[in-house]
Design a protein around this motif. Structure first.
Motif, PDB file in Angstrom:
ATOM      1  N   ARG A  44      17.947  12.710  -6.664  1.00  0.00           N
ATOM      2  CA  ARG A  44      16.987  13.183  -7.664  1.00  0.00           C
ATOM      3  C   ARG A  44      16.109  12.046  -8.171  1.00  0.00           C
ATOM      4  N   ARG A  45      16.699  10.896  -8.388  1.00  0.00           N
ATOM      5  CA  ARG A  45      15.927   9.749  -8.878  1.00  0.00           C
ATOM      6  C   ARG A  45      14.873   9.324  -7.854  1.00  0.00           C
ATOM      7  N   ALA A  46      15.264   9.267  -6.584  1.00  0.00           N
ATOM      8  CA  ALA A  46      14.308   8.885  -5.534  1.00  0.00           C
ATOM      9  C   ALA A  46      13.176   9.907  -5.439  1.00  0.00           C
ATOM     10  N   ALA A  47      13.528  11.187  -5.519  1.00  0.00           N
ATOM     11  CA  ALA A  47      12.519  12.248  -5.404  1.00  0.00           C
ATOM     12  C   ALA A  47      11.523  12.216  -6.557  1.00  0.00           C
ATOM     13  N   THR A  48      12.011  12.002  -7.773  1.00  0.00           N
ATOM     14  CA  THR A  48      11.095  11.983  -8.918  1.00  0.00           C
ATOM     15  C   THR A  48      10.277  10.700  -8.959  1.00  0.00           C
ATOM     16  N   SER A  49      10.782   9.646  -8.359  1.00  0.00           N
ATOM     17  CA  SER A  49      10.067   8.377  -8.327  1.00  0.00           C
ATOM     18  C   SER A  49       8.741   8.479  -7.567  1.00  0.00           C
ATOM     19  N   VAL A  50       8.672   9.366  -6.596  1.00  0.00           N
ATOM     20  CA  VAL A  50       7.464   9.464  -5.762  1.00  0.00           C
ATOM     21  C   VAL A  50       6.253   9.911  -6.588  1.00  0.00           C
ATOM     22  N   PRO A  51       6.276  11.094  -7.217  1.00  0.00           N
ATOM     23  CA  PRO A  51       5.085  11.482  -7.997  1.00  0.00           C
ATOM     24  C   PRO A  51       4.853  10.582  -9.209  1.00  0.00           C
ATOM     25  N   VAL A  52       5.929  10.048  -9.775  1.00  0.00           N
ATOM     26  CA  VAL A  52       5.787   9.146 -10.921  1.00  0.00           C
ATOM     27  C   VAL A  52       5.002   7.902 -10.527  1.00  0.00           C
ATOM     28  N   ASN A  53       5.311   7.314  -9.383  1.00  0.00           N
ATOM     29  CA  ASN A  53       4.605   6.111  -8.948  1.00  0.00           C
ATOM     30  C   ASN A  53       3.175   6.398  -8.526  1.00  0.00           C
ATOM     31  N   ILE A  54       2.925   7.568  -7.961  1.00  0.00           N
ATOM     32  CA  ILE A  54       1.549   7.956  -7.632  1.00  0.00           C
ATOM     33  C   ILE A  54       0.729   8.036  -8.925  1.00  0.00           C
ATOM     34  N   ALA A  55       1.282   8.689  -9.940  1.00  0.00           N
ATOM     35  CA  ALA A  55       0.584   8.829 -11.221  1.00  0.00           C
ATOM     36  C   ALA A  55       0.397   7.481 -11.902  1.00  0.00           C
ATOM     37  N   GLU A  56       1.447   6.670 -11.915  1.00  0.00           N
ATOM     38  CA  GLU A  56       1.349   5.369 -12.582  1.00  0.00           C
ATOM     39  C   GLU A  56       0.321   4.476 -11.901  1.00  0.00           C
ATOM     40  N   GLY A  57       0.315   4.480 -10.582  1.00  0.00           N
ATOM     41  CA  GLY A  57      -0.679   3.686  -9.855  1.00  0.00           C
ATOM     42  C   GLY A  57      -2.093   4.140 -10.140  1.00  0.00           C
ATOM     43  N   TYR A  58      -2.297   5.441 -10.177  1.00  0.00           N
ATOM     44  CA  TYR A  58      -3.614   5.987 -10.473  1.00  0.00           C
ATOM     45  C   TYR A  58      -4.095   5.514 -11.840  1.00  0.00           C
ATOM     46  N   ALA A  59      -3.189   5.456 -12.785  1.00  0.00           N
ATOM     47  CA  ALA A  59      -3.540   5.080 -14.157  1.00  0.00           C
ATOM     48  C   ALA A  59      -3.909   3.609 -14.295  1.00  0.00           C
ATOM     49  N   ARG A  60      -3.527   2.791 -13.338  1.00  0.00           N
ATOM     50  CA  ARG A  60      -3.796   1.354 -13.433  1.00  0.00           C
ATOM     51  C   ARG A  60      -5.283   1.022 -13.317  1.00  0.00           C
ATOM     52  N   GLU A  61      -6.048   1.876 -12.690  1.00  0.00           N
ATOM     53  CA  GLU A  61      -7.489   1.686 -12.526  1.00  0.00           C
ATOM     54  C   GLU A  61      -7.840   0.363 -11.858  1.00  0.00           C
ATOM     55  N   ASN A  62      -6.933  -0.113 -11.027  1.00  0.00           N
ATOM     56  CA  ASN A  62      -7.148  -1.324 -10.241  1.00  0.00           C
ATOM     57  C   ASN A  62      -6.661  -1.008  -8.836  1.00  0.00           C
ATOM     58  N   ARG A  63      -7.539  -1.162  -7.864  1.00  0.00           N
ATOM     59  CA  ARG A  63      -7.224  -0.745  -6.504  1.00  0.00           C
ATOM     60  C   ARG A  63      -5.959  -1.400  -5.954  1.00  0.00           C
ATOM     61  N   GLY A  64      -5.805  -2.702  -6.171  1.00  0.00           N
ATOM     62  CA  GLY A  64      -4.630  -3.413  -5.666  1.00  0.00           C
ATOM     63  C   GLY A  64      -3.339  -2.907  -6.286  1.00  0.00           C
ATOM     64  N   SER A  65      -3.347  -2.700  -7.591  1.00  0.00           N
ATOM     65  CA  SER A  65      -2.165  -2.159  -8.285  1.00  0.00           C
ATOM     66  C   SER A  65      -1.867  -0.743  -7.820  1.00  0.00           C
ATOM     67  N   TYR A  66      -2.909   0.035  -7.666  1.00  0.00           N
ATOM     68  CA  TYR A  66      -2.765   1.421  -7.222  1.00  0.00           C
ATOM     69  C   TYR A  66      -2.080   1.453  -5.856  1.00  0.00           C
ATOM     70  N   GLN A  67      -2.571   0.626  -4.936  1.00  0.00           N
ATOM     71  CA  GLN A  67      -1.968   0.577  -3.601  1.00  0.00           C
ATOM     72  C   GLN A  67      -0.507   0.142  -3.667  1.00  0.00           C
ATOM     73  N   GLN A  68      -0.197  -0.809  -4.537  1.00  0.00           N
ATOM     74  CA  GLN A  68       1.187  -1.263  -4.665  1.00  0.00           C
ATOM     75  C   GLN A  68       2.092  -0.135  -5.149  1.00  0.00           C
ATOM     76  N   PHE A  69       1.626   0.640  -6.109  1.00  0.00           N
ATOM     77  CA  PHE A  69       2.438   1.763  -6.590  1.00  0.00           C
ATOM     78  C   PHE A  69       2.583   2.839  -5.518  1.00  0.00           C
ATOM     79  N   LEU A  70       1.552   3.033  -4.708  1.00  0.00           N
ATOM     80  CA  LEU A  70       1.659   3.987  -3.595  1.00  0.00           C
ATOM     81  C   LEU A  70       2.676   3.495  -2.570  1.00  0.00           C
ATOM     82  N   ARG A  71       2.742   2.192  -2.359  1.00  0.00           N
ATOM     83  CA  ARG A  71       3.750   1.636  -1.438  1.00  0.00           C
ATOM     84  C   ARG A  71       5.159   1.798  -2.012  1.00  0.00           C
ATOM     85  N   ILE A  72       5.287   1.659  -3.318  1.00  0.00           N
ATOM     86  CA  ILE A  72       6.586   1.899  -3.963  1.00  0.00           C
ATOM     87  C   ILE A  72       6.976   3.364  -3.770  1.00  0.00           C
TER      88      ILE A  72
END
Length: 122
Positions: A44-72
């Motif tokens: 459950r933790r791994a599954a919820t981590s996916v959309p959470v990291n997509i959202a968190e990366g999007y919120a960073r408003e920095n392309r490099g950070s966004y990509q890093q969160f997508l990789r996470i």
């Protein structure tokens, strides 16, 4: 023409990741209670981590950070897939349960890779 993206909630990859997380919760609902703090929690933790990291990366408003969160998020998907395969091997989940979840996870992974590539080239 693609629809305008006003929020991470508009991203198909986030929507699909949310659907996957819900499917994981439904699939694990009947897992043994003695696994609640073990494999069930990990899945459950791994599954919820996916959309959470997509959202968190999007919120960073920095392309490099966004990509890093997508990789996470990608890493969390692989963690999820591995936990699902373990659950199948130890007899907690059937292949009939695991197979569609793996297919869904792989689909989300493809969307993540496409988004990372698009951010890298743009």
């Amino acid at each position: 023409m693609p629809e305008k993206i006003d929020s991470y909630r508009d991203l198909v990859v986030w929507q699909q990741a949310m659907d996957l997380a819900v499917a994981i919760y439904q699939a694990t609902r009947n897992w043994p209670k003695d696994e609640l703090y073990g494999l069930t929690s990990q899945v459950r933790r791994a599954a919820t981590s996916v959309p959470v990291n997509i959202a968190e990366g999007y919120a960073r408003e920095n392309r490099g950070s966004y990509q890093q969160f997508l990789r996470i998020a990608q890493g969390s998907l692989k963690e999820l897939e591995t936990h699902l395969l373990i659950s199948q091997r130890v007899g907690i989940a059937s292949s009939e349960t695991v197979k569609p979840l793996m297919t869904h996870s792989e689909s989300v992974g493809k969307l993540l890779r496409l988004l990372i590539r698009r951010l890298s080239s743009g």
